[in-house]
Design a protein around this motif. Structure first.
Motif, PDB file in Angstrom:
ATOM      1  N   ILE A   1      33.691  13.981 -26.427  1.00 53.97           N
ATOM      2  CA  ILE A   1      33.000  13.131 -25.452  1.00 53.97           C
ATOM      3  C   ILE A   1      33.566  11.718 -25.496  1.00 53.97           C
ATOM      4  N   GLY A   2      33.789  11.220 -26.718  1.00 56.00           N
ATOM      5  CA  GLY A   2      34.329   9.876 -26.872  1.00 56.00           C
ATOM      6  C   GLY A   2      35.693   9.707 -26.223  1.00 56.00           C
ATOM      7  N   LEU A   3      36.431  10.821 -26.082  1.00 52.92           N
ATOM      8  CA  LEU A   3      37.745  10.785 -25.444  1.00 52.92           C
ATOM      9  C   LEU A   3      37.664  11.078 -23.947  1.00 52.92           C
ATOM     10  N   GLY A   4      36.446  11.323 -23.463  1.00 52.10           N
ATOM     11  CA  GLY A   4      36.289  11.653 -22.058  1.00 52.10           C
ATOM     12  C   GLY A   4      36.678  13.074 -21.717  1.00 52.10           C
ATOM     13  N   LEU A   5      36.768  13.950 -22.723  1.00 54.87           N
ATOM     14  CA  LEU A   5      37.149  15.352 -22.520  1.00 54.87           C
ATOM     15  C   LEU A   5      35.881  16.196 -22.519  1.00 54.87           C
ATOM     16  N   HIS A   6      35.269  16.315 -21.362  1.00 52.54           N
ATOM     17  CA  HIS A   6      33.930  16.891 -21.288  1.00 52.54           C
ATOM     18  C   HIS A   6      33.919  18.415 -21.330  1.00 52.54           C
ATOM     19  N   GLU A   7      34.982  19.050 -20.873  1.00 56.59           N
ATOM     20  CA  GLU A   7      34.988  20.519 -20.865  1.00 56.59           C
ATOM     21  C   GLU A   7      34.934  21.101 -22.276  1.00 56.59           C
ATOM     22  N   PRO A   8      35.840  20.682 -23.190  1.00 57.40           N
ATOM     23  CA  PRO A   8      35.711  21.199 -24.563  1.00 57.40           C
ATOM     24  C   PRO A   8      34.440  20.715 -25.250  1.00 57.40           C
ATOM     25  N   ALA A   9      33.989  19.518 -24.910  1.00 64.18           N
ATOM     26  CA  ALA A   9      32.735  19.013 -25.486  1.00 64.18           C
ATOM     27  C   ALA A   9      31.571  19.904 -25.095  1.00 64.18           C
ATOM     28  N   GLU A  10      31.532  20.314 -23.829  1.00 67.07           N
ATOM     29  CA  GLU A  10      30.460  21.191 -23.364  1.00 67.07           C
ATOM     30  C   GLU A  10      30.513  22.540 -24.084  1.00 67.07           C
ATOM     31  N   ARG A  11      31.696  23.094 -24.215  1.00 64.74           N
ATOM     32  CA  ARG A  11      31.839  24.404 -24.850  1.00 64.74           C
ATOM     33  C   ARG A  11      31.335  24.390 -26.291  1.00 64.74           C
ATOM     34  N   LEU A  12      31.745  23.391 -27.048  1.00 68.80           N
ATOM     35  CA  LEU A  12      31.359  23.316 -28.458  1.00 68.80           C
ATOM     36  C   LEU A  12      29.869  23.008 -28.617  1.00 68.80           C
ATOM     37  N   THR A  13      29.368  22.094 -27.807  1.00 65.97           N
ATOM     38  CA  THR A  13      27.960  21.720 -27.902  1.00 65.97           C
ATOM     39  C   THR A  13      27.051  22.871 -27.478  1.00 65.97           C
ATOM     40  N   SER A  14      27.477  23.629 -26.473  1.00 72.82           N
ATOM     41  CA  SER A  14      26.701  24.794 -26.043  1.00 72.82           C
ATOM     42  C   SER A  14      26.600  25.822 -27.169  1.00 72.82           C
ATOM     43  N   GLU A  15      27.696  26.023 -27.883  1.00 72.60           N
ATOM     44  CA  GLU A  15      27.665  26.965 -29.008  1.00 72.60           C
ATOM     45  C   GLU A  15      26.771  26.441 -30.123  1.00 72.60           C
ATOM     46  N   ALA A  16      26.848  25.145 -30.402  1.00 73.60           N
ATOM     47  CA  ALA A  16      25.996  24.549 -31.429  1.00 73.60           C
ATOM     48  C   ALA A  16      24.523  24.718 -31.065  1.00 73.60           C
ATOM     49  N   LEU A  17      24.196  24.491 -29.803  1.00 75.39           N
ATOM     50  CA  LEU A  17      22.816  24.635 -29.351  1.00 75.39           C
ATOM     51  C   LEU A  17      22.341  26.084 -29.495  1.00 75.39           C
ATOM     52  N   ALA A  18      23.184  27.037 -29.123  1.00 72.59           N
ATOM     53  CA  ALA A  18      22.810  28.450 -29.242  1.00 72.59           C
ATOM     54  C   ALA A  18      22.569  28.831 -30.699  1.00 72.59           C
ATOM     55  N   LEU A  19      23.416  28.342 -31.592  1.00 76.92           N
ATOM     56  CA  LEU A  19      23.243  28.631 -33.017  1.00 76.92           C
ATOM     57  C   LEU A  19      21.949  28.048 -33.542  1.00 76.92           C
ATOM     58  N   ARG A  20      21.670  26.815 -33.169  1.00 75.96           N
ATOM     59  CA  ARG A  20      20.464  26.168 -33.677  1.00 75.96           C
ATOM     60  C   ARG A  20      19.198  26.809 -33.121  1.00 75.96           C
ATOM     61  N   ARG A  21      19.233  27.222 -31.871  1.00 77.82           N
ATOM     62  CA  ARG A  21      18.075  27.934 -31.331  1.00 77.82           C
ATOM     63  C   ARG A  21      17.834  29.236 -32.090  1.00 77.82           C
ATOM     64  N   GLN A  22      18.925  29.924 -32.419  1.00 78.51           N
ATOM     65  CA  GLN A  22      18.820  31.205 -33.104  1.00 78.51           C
ATOM     66  C   GLN A  22      18.325  31.038 -34.542  1.00 78.51           C
ATOM     67  N   VAL A  23      18.857  30.038 -35.242  1.00 77.20           N
ATOM     68  CA  VAL A  23      18.578  29.886 -36.672  1.00 77.20           C
ATOM     69  C   VAL A  23      17.360  29.005 -36.931  1.00 77.20           C
TER      70      VAL A  23
END
Length: 205
Positions: A80-102
């Motif tokens: 995000i700090g580099l303005g690269l939102h596509e990879p940021a979204e992908r990684l953050t979405s996975e983090a959110l899914a993991l945290r919801r699950q665990v």
């Protein structure tokens, strides 16, 4: 007895967080350690180093999803700090899914990931998606953390930003005022400048 149990639980939780931080720090040091570009004449960019770190994370920490989520969110925030939102979204979405699950949908870490993903949507001008996620996070934060918690106040301000971007000026102004009042009471005037500037910009319009 209850006091001893609470104290012990807090110590265990603190120690767990410390151990997790050590593992995460070790991985990041390893992942960001790149060869000397002078050896092959290349210029290594920050984005390339980040891509390398993401590659290293593949298949790692499958048995430690909380640690994996922290790493995913850390790398996502760096994108995000580099303005690269596509990879940021992908990684953050996975983090959110993991945290919801665990951790469940109401854990503060899960709510933090929700707010971060909503912020990415905001940067991508995906305003309806950002609004929905901020609203969901805020409703849970108010119930679980309380209306005056710093995370709750931060999400309130972010949601007001979404309203402002959608030109829903009255809703934005009302939420900025509520955020400003609570923040002044809880954190003092030093943490209210951004909200005051946004509110003033609405009044000028």
């Amino acid at each position: 007895v209850a006091g001893v149990i609470v104290s012990t639980w807090q110590m265990v939780r603190a120690r767990k967080a410390e151990q997790q931080a050590e593992v995460v720090s070790a991985f990041l040091v390893e992942a960001f350690r790149s060869p000397n570009p002078a050896h092959d004449g290349r210029t290594v960019t920050i984005a390339e180093v980040l891509d390398k770190a993401v590659k290293k994370l593949e298949g790692r920490f499958a048995d430690a999803p909380e640690r994996r989520a922290v790493l995913l969110e850390t790398l996502g925030a760096t994108y995000i700090g580099l303005g690269l939102h596509e990879p940021a979204e992908r990684l953050t979405s996975e983090a959110l899914a993991l945290r919801r699950q665990v951790l469940g949908s109401e854990h503060p870490d899960t709510l933090e990931s929700m707010a971060l993903l909503a912020d990415i949507y905001l940067h991508q001008d995906r305003l309806p998606e950002a609004e929905k996620l901020f609203q969901d996070a805020l409703a849970t934060q108010r119930r679980v953390l309380g209306p005056e918690h710093s995370d709750t106040l931060s999400t309130m301000n972010d949601l007001a930003n979404v309203y402002l971007r959608q030109h829903r000026l009255e809703e934005a102004a009302n939420l900025y005022r509520e955020t400003l009042e609570l923040t002044r009471r809880v954190l003092g005037p030093k943490d209210t400048l951004g909200t005051m500037v946004n509110l003033a910009s609405i009044k000028m319009e």
